[in-house]
Design a protein around this motif. Structure first.
Motif, PDB file in Angstrom:
ATOM      1  N   ASN A 195     105.940  48.271   2.918  1.00 33.68           N
ATOM      2  CA  ASN A 195     105.388  48.204   1.681  1.00 33.68           C
ATOM      3  C   ASN A 195     104.222  47.270   1.446  1.00 33.68           C
ATOM      4  N   LYS A 196     103.122  47.683   0.579  1.00 31.47           N
ATOM      5  CA  LYS A 196     101.865  46.887   0.480  1.00 31.47           C
ATOM      6  C   LYS A 196     101.708  46.761  -0.969  1.00 31.47           C
ATOM      7  N   ALA A 197     101.874  45.630  -1.628  1.00 31.26           N
ATOM      8  CA  ALA A 197     101.625  45.426  -3.022  1.00 31.26           C
ATOM      9  C   ALA A 197     100.439  44.616  -3.167  1.00 31.26           C
ATOM     10  N   PHE A 198      99.080  45.113  -3.775  1.00 31.55           N
ATOM     11  CA  PHE A 198      98.227  44.564  -3.981  1.00 31.55           C
ATOM     12  C   PHE A 198      98.052  43.825  -5.273  1.00 31.55           C
ATOM     13  N   SER A 199      97.665  42.733  -5.244  1.00 31.33           N
ATOM     14  CA  SER A 199      97.938  41.593  -6.283  1.00 31.33           C
ATOM     15  C   SER A 199      96.523  40.701  -6.416  1.00 31.33           C
ATOM     16  N   ASP A 210      98.216  51.892  -3.704  1.00 31.57           N
ATOM     17  CA  ASP A 210      97.808  50.866  -4.329  1.00 31.57           C
ATOM     18  C   ASP A 210      96.370  50.389  -4.199  1.00 31.57           C
ATOM     19  N   GLY A 211      95.984  49.605  -4.858  1.00 31.86           N
ATOM     20  CA  GLY A 211      94.477  49.309  -4.589  1.00 31.86           C
ATOM     21  C   GLY A 211      93.746  48.539  -5.893  1.00 31.86           C
ATOM     22  N   LEU A 212      92.463  49.050  -5.886  1.00 38.22           N
ATOM     23  CA  LEU A 212      91.570  48.412  -7.117  1.00 38.22           C
ATOM     24  C   LEU A 212      90.583  49.651  -7.203  1.00 38.22           C
ATOM     25  N   PRO A 262      96.087  54.186  -8.142  1.00 37.57           N
ATOM     26  CA  PRO A 262      97.031  53.465  -8.347  1.00 37.57           C
ATOM     27  C   PRO A 262      97.394  52.878  -9.682  1.00 37.57           C
ATOM     28  N   PHE A 263      96.977  53.859 -10.666  1.00 37.30           N
ATOM     29  CA  PHE A 263      97.459  53.738 -12.024  1.00 37.30           C
ATOM     30  C   PHE A 263      97.821  54.993 -12.759  1.00 37.30           C
ATOM     31  N   ALA A 264      98.327  55.099 -13.671  1.00 36.61           N
ATOM     32  CA  ALA A 264      98.767  55.964 -14.545  1.00 36.61           C
ATOM     33  C   ALA A 264      97.795  56.685 -15.576  1.00 36.61           C
TER      34      ALA A 264
END
Length: 353
Positions: free
Chosen positions: A166-170, A231-233, A254-256
């Motif tokens: 798991n890699k959560a981007f914050s 995930d990411g930006l 990484p978004f809806a």
């Protein structure tokens, strides 16, 4: 990232270059290397034909590449190792099928694999900064994959990284020096690769979990195709967003999306001004790190995140003898970190931050 995670660990690993002895086994570290190798070489061999490869051809290529890696790196592996490699082949083949679907609908396409950031032949010049004392610091590395989209005389750049686990981007962690690697690469490409990419624009960074963790469920659910998490930006620009996810499915970004097909407000979207704020902060972190190293600041002060403490998986814990709960820091960042006033007002106007 390692320096801000724990300065002493960084000193031992990258200055003294102390390495732990490792067994020849398919450990999580070795599995990650093998997954990276298969993905890179299958896509490199297939080239533009990759999205159109038949499933059996995809599986055959993945198997050939995996066998080549094992023969070159672990020729004396036993039966259990061979079983684990076969299982990994099946998992990577499913991941390749997902990447086929992503490539088939995307306007972004791979332009480089294992792209060097440094001073060697074929490398993109590194990020180079100076400390207030006049010392020079450079950031070098290697990018898993660089994707490009050429539109309206510009080259939009996307940096892609494959992660096992798991890699959560914050952005809160970015503020504290973590999750910075891919962003540093992206900004370096944008600034230093103009000879390769015409009018480069930073379009974003994406992390793809190569082995998504399965939730507890039935055998049928376990046998179904896994859902890969991105995930990411991403740059908040309609051209870029639709270039990555043409049909607004939310599967490849990484978004809806809302019912109207527009992206929902998300911390995973960033304006050009927000990206600029992030870049300035990262430059400051690099300079601060250089000054700290020159000043001999290498105390063991681990940075604890919401998920874990780096000491839990640190090879050097027997050296520093760290005691849990002592001499630790935690991730703390300002509210709406890196947001501009205009971005914040816009998000409030939409009623959803």
């Amino acid at each position: 990232e390692q320096y801000y995670r724990c300065r002493f660990s960084y000193f031992l690993q990258y200055v003294l270059r102390i390495r732990p002895r490792r067994r020849a086994e398919l450990s999580p570290l070795e599995s990650g290397s093998l997954v990276h190798y298969i993905l890179e070489h299958v896509m490199r061999r297939a080239g533009a034909e990759f999205p159109r490869l038949a499933p059996e051809e995809l599986a055959r290529l993945a198997g050939e590449v995996a066998d080549q890696y094992v023969a070159e790196n672990m020729p004396a592996a036993g039966r259990r190792f061979a079983y684990l490699v076969e299982r990994l082949k099946r998992g990577v083949t499913r991941l390749l099928a997902y990447l086929q679907a992503e490539q088939a609908q995307s306007l972004f396409h791979p332009a480089a694999f294992e792209q060097e950031i440094g001073t060697g032949e074929g490398a993109v010049p590194p990020l180079t900064l100076r400390t207030p004392e006049g010392r020079t610091v450079q950031v070098q590395g290697k990018i898993d994959r660089v994707d490009v989209m050429e539109r309206e005389g510009r080259t939009y750049l996307r940096v892609v990284d494959y992660k096992t686990g798991n890699k959560a981007f914050s952005l809160d962690e970015v503020y504290c020096g973590l999750n910075t690697q891919m962003l540093l690469y992206l900004f370096t490409l944008r600034s230093n690769a103009a000879q390769v990419y015409k009018n480069p624009v930073a379009a974003g960074v994406l992390y793809l979990a190569g082995d998504p963790v399965l939730k507890t469920g039935s055998r049928a659910e376990a046998a179904a195709a896994p859902v890969y998490k991105v995930d990411g930006l991403v740059l908040n620009d309609e051209l870029v967003v639709r270039g990555m996810d043409r049909d607004a499915t939310g599967m490849f970004v990484p978004f809806a999306f809302g019912k109207d097909g527009a992206p929902r407000a998300s911390a995973k979207l960033a304006s050009l001004e927000k990206l600029g704020n992030i870049e300035k902060h990262l430059d400051a972190l690099v300079v601060e790190m250089a000054r700290g190293l020159y000043a001999g600041e290498i105390d063991a002060v681990p940075l604890r995140t919401a998920a874990h403490c780096p000491c839990d998986v640190c090879d050097y814990r027997p050296v520093c003898l760290h005691e849990d709960g002592r001499g630790e820091t935690s991730v703390q960042a300002p509210k709406d970190v890196f947001e501009t006033r205009a971005d914040a007002c816009k998000a409030q106007g939409e009623g959803n931050i």
